[in-house]
Design an enzyme around this catalytic site. Structure first.
Site, PDB file in Angstrom:
ATOM      1  N   GLY A  45      -5.159  -1.261   0.628  1.00 32.58           N
ATOM      2  CA  GLY A  45      -5.798  -0.427   1.643  1.00 32.58           C
ATOM      3  C   GLY A  45      -4.728   0.226   2.504  1.00 32.58           C
ATOM      4  O   GLY A  45      -3.625  -0.313   2.639  1.00 32.58           O
ATOM      5  N   GLN A  50      -1.425   4.102   9.979  1.00 31.61           N
ATOM      6  CA  GLN A  50      -0.248   3.488   9.353  1.00 31.61           C
ATOM      7  C   GLN A  50       0.751   4.514   8.813  1.00 31.61           C
ATOM      8  O   GLN A  50       1.869   4.165   8.464  1.00 31.61           O
ATOM      9  CB  GLN A  50      -0.675   2.556   8.209  1.00 31.61           C
ATOM     10  CG  GLN A  50      -1.397   1.318   8.700  1.00 31.61           C
ATOM     11  CD  GLN A  50      -1.741   0.422   7.546  1.00 31.61           C
ATOM     12  OE1 GLN A  50      -2.739   0.633   6.864  1.00 31.61           O
ATOM     13  NE2 GLN A  50      -0.911  -0.586   7.292  1.00 31.61           N
ATOM     14  N   CYS A 103      -0.238  -7.144   5.656  1.00 35.40           N
ATOM     15  CA  CYS A 103      -0.418  -5.772   6.117  1.00 35.40           C
ATOM     16  C   CYS A 103       0.861  -4.997   5.823  1.00 35.40           C
ATOM     17  O   CYS A 103       1.960  -5.494   6.081  1.00 35.40           O
ATOM     18  CB  CYS A 103      -0.701  -5.778   7.624  1.00 35.40           C
ATOM     19  SG  CYS A 103      -0.928  -4.131   8.309  1.00 35.40           S
ATOM     20  N   LEU A 104       0.713  -3.793   5.285  1.00 36.16           N
ATOM     21  CA  LEU A 104       1.896  -2.994   4.941  1.00 36.16           C
ATOM     22  C   LEU A 104       2.729  -2.649   6.175  1.00 36.16           C
ATOM     23  O   LEU A 104       3.920  -2.377   6.052  1.00 36.16           O
ATOM     24  CB  LEU A 104       1.481  -1.717   4.200  1.00 36.16           C
ATOM     25  CG  LEU A 104       0.816  -1.923   2.829  1.00 36.16           C
ATOM     26  CD1 LEU A 104       0.403  -0.592   2.233  1.00 36.16           C
ATOM     27  CD2 LEU A 104       1.721  -2.690   1.875  1.00 36.16           C
ATOM     28  N   HIS A 145     -10.324  -5.126   7.561  1.00 40.12           N
ATOM     29  CA  HIS A 145      -8.894  -5.004   7.905  1.00 40.12           C
ATOM     30  C   HIS A 145      -8.527  -3.535   8.184  1.00 40.12           C
ATOM     31  O   HIS A 145      -7.873  -3.231   9.180  1.00 40.12           O
ATOM     32  CB  HIS A 145      -8.041  -5.580   6.766  1.00 40.12           C
ATOM     33  CG  HIS A 145      -6.569  -5.498   7.015  1.00 40.12           C
ATOM     34  ND1 HIS A 145      -5.782  -6.610   7.221  1.00 40.12           N
ATOM     35  CD2 HIS A 145      -5.728  -4.430   7.094  1.00 40.12           C
ATOM     36  CE1 HIS A 145      -4.530  -6.221   7.431  1.00 40.12           C
ATOM     37  NE2 HIS A 145      -4.464  -4.900   7.349  1.00 40.12           N
ATOM     38  N   GLU A 146      -8.965  -2.635   7.310  1.00 39.85           N
ATOM     39  CA  GLU A 146      -8.617  -1.211   7.477  1.00 39.85           C
ATOM     40  C   GLU A 146      -9.352  -0.603   8.674  1.00 39.85           C
ATOM     41  O   GLU A 146      -8.803   0.215   9.400  1.00 39.85           O
ATOM     42  CB  GLU A 146      -8.925  -0.422   6.200  1.00 39.85           C
ATOM     43  CG  GLU A 146      -8.134  -0.865   4.974  1.00 39.85           C
ATOM     44  CD  GLU A 146      -6.646  -1.016   5.231  1.00 39.85           C
ATOM     45  OE1 GLU A 146      -6.068  -0.207   5.980  1.00 39.85           O
ATOM     46  OE2 GLU A 146      -6.047  -1.954   4.680  1.00 39.85           O
ATOM     47  N   HIS A 149      -7.645  -1.144  11.812  1.00 38.20           N
ATOM     48  CA  HIS A 149      -6.525  -0.226  12.057  1.00 38.20           C
ATOM     49  C   HIS A 149      -6.961   1.022  12.828  1.00 38.20           C
ATOM     50  O   HIS A 149      -6.233   1.492  13.699  1.00 38.20           O
ATOM     51  CB  HIS A 149      -5.885   0.224  10.735  1.00 38.20           C
ATOM     52  CG  HIS A 149      -4.846  -0.728  10.213  1.00 38.20           C
ATOM     53  ND1 HIS A 149      -3.741  -1.089  10.930  1.00 38.20           N
ATOM     54  CD2 HIS A 149      -4.757  -1.376   9.031  1.00 38.20           C
ATOM     55  CE1 HIS A 149      -3.001  -1.931  10.213  1.00 38.20           C
ATOM     56  NE2 HIS A 149      -3.606  -2.127   9.052  1.00 38.20           N
TER      57      HIS A 149
HETATM   58 ZN    ZN Z   1      -2.986  -3.464   7.604  1.00 34.63          ZN
END
Ligand code: ZN
Length: 191
Positions: A45, A50, A103-104, A145-146, A149
Site C-alpha cells: 500500500g 508518503q 510502513c515504507l 493503515h493507508e 496516512h
Molecule cells: Zn504506512
C-alpha cells in the site's frame, strides 16, 4: 517514475490530507508513479502523503503478500489491487486482532498493531465512479493503515508510551537518514 518516499518525521505525514477533484493535474500519471514506487519498495500500500502530497488518495496491491511473509496470512490477496480516491471509512466493526505491521515511511520497524476486523468504506475509483464496499481481515487492515496516512496517523501512534520510548532513537535515526534503505527516500533532517 519512481518517487522518493517521505520518511518518518516529515510534517506532511502528520497533516490531514485534502480531497481532490477529478481534474487534478496528471492524476493518471501520478497513480502510475505511485504504483511503480510501491512495487519498487515491495510495499502492499502507498498513500499520497508518503510521496509528499497531502491529498486523499492511496493505492493498494495485496499480491506481494501472497508470495512473501504471508505464511501467517492465508487469505488470497492476488486480486486486491485498487485505487482509493477521496475515501471515507463509514464504519468499523468486529473483534480487534493483532498483526506485525510495517510502513515504507518507517523502514526497519515492525510492530504488532491491533485493528478491528471489518470496515465499510466509500470511495471513488480512477474513473470517478463511486463505490461503497465492505472489507475484512488483511484487506481491511491494509486499508486501515493507508487510510490512517491520509488522516495524518502512523502505526507507531498506536504503540504504548513505553514501546515508543524504546523505539525513540531508532525513529530519530530514520528522520535523520541514518539508515540503509533499498529504495529512494526523502529524510526531513538529513544533513
Ligand atoms: Zn504506512
Amino acid at each position: 517514475m519512481i518517487l522518493p518516499i517521505v520518511a518518518y518525521g516529515d510534517p506532511v505525514l502528520r497533516k490531514k490530507a485534502s480531497p481532490i477533484s477529478f481534474d487534478y493535474p496528471n492524476l493518471g500519471q501520478l497513480i502510475n508513479d505511485m504504483y511503480e514506487t510501491m512495487y519498487n519498495a515491495k510495499g502492499v500500500g502507498l498513500a499520497a502523503p508518503q510521496i509528499g502530497l497531502s491529498i486523499r488518495l492511496f493505492i493498494v496491491d495485496g499480491a506481494p503478500m501472497n508470495d512473501s511473509e504471508s505464511k501467517e496470512n492465508d487469505e488470497d490477496l492476488s486480486d486486491f489491487k485498487k485505487i482509493f480516491i477521496n475515501p471515507t471509512i463509514l464504519s468499523e466493526e468486529g473483534e480487534k486482532w493483532g498483526f506485525a505491521e510495517g510502513c515504507l515511511s518507517i523502514p526497519g520497524i515492525r510492530e504488532n498493531i491491533n485493528r478491528q476486523s471489518q470496515l465499510t468504506i466509500r470511495y471513488f475509483d480512477e474513473n470517478g465512479q463511486e463505490h461503497t464496499e465492505t472489507y475484512k481481515g488483511m484487506r481491511a487492515r491494509i486499508i486501515q493503515h493507508e487510510y490512517d496516512h491520509i488522516e495524518g496517523v502512523l502505526f507507531t501512534d498506536y504503540l504504548s508510551p513505553l514501546k515508543r520510548q524504546i523505539l525513540f532513537s531508532k525513529l530519530q535515526r530514520i528522520t535523520k537518514g541514518g539508515i540503509q534503505v533499498e529504495y529512494p527516500m526523502r529524510f526531513p533532517k538529513k544533513k
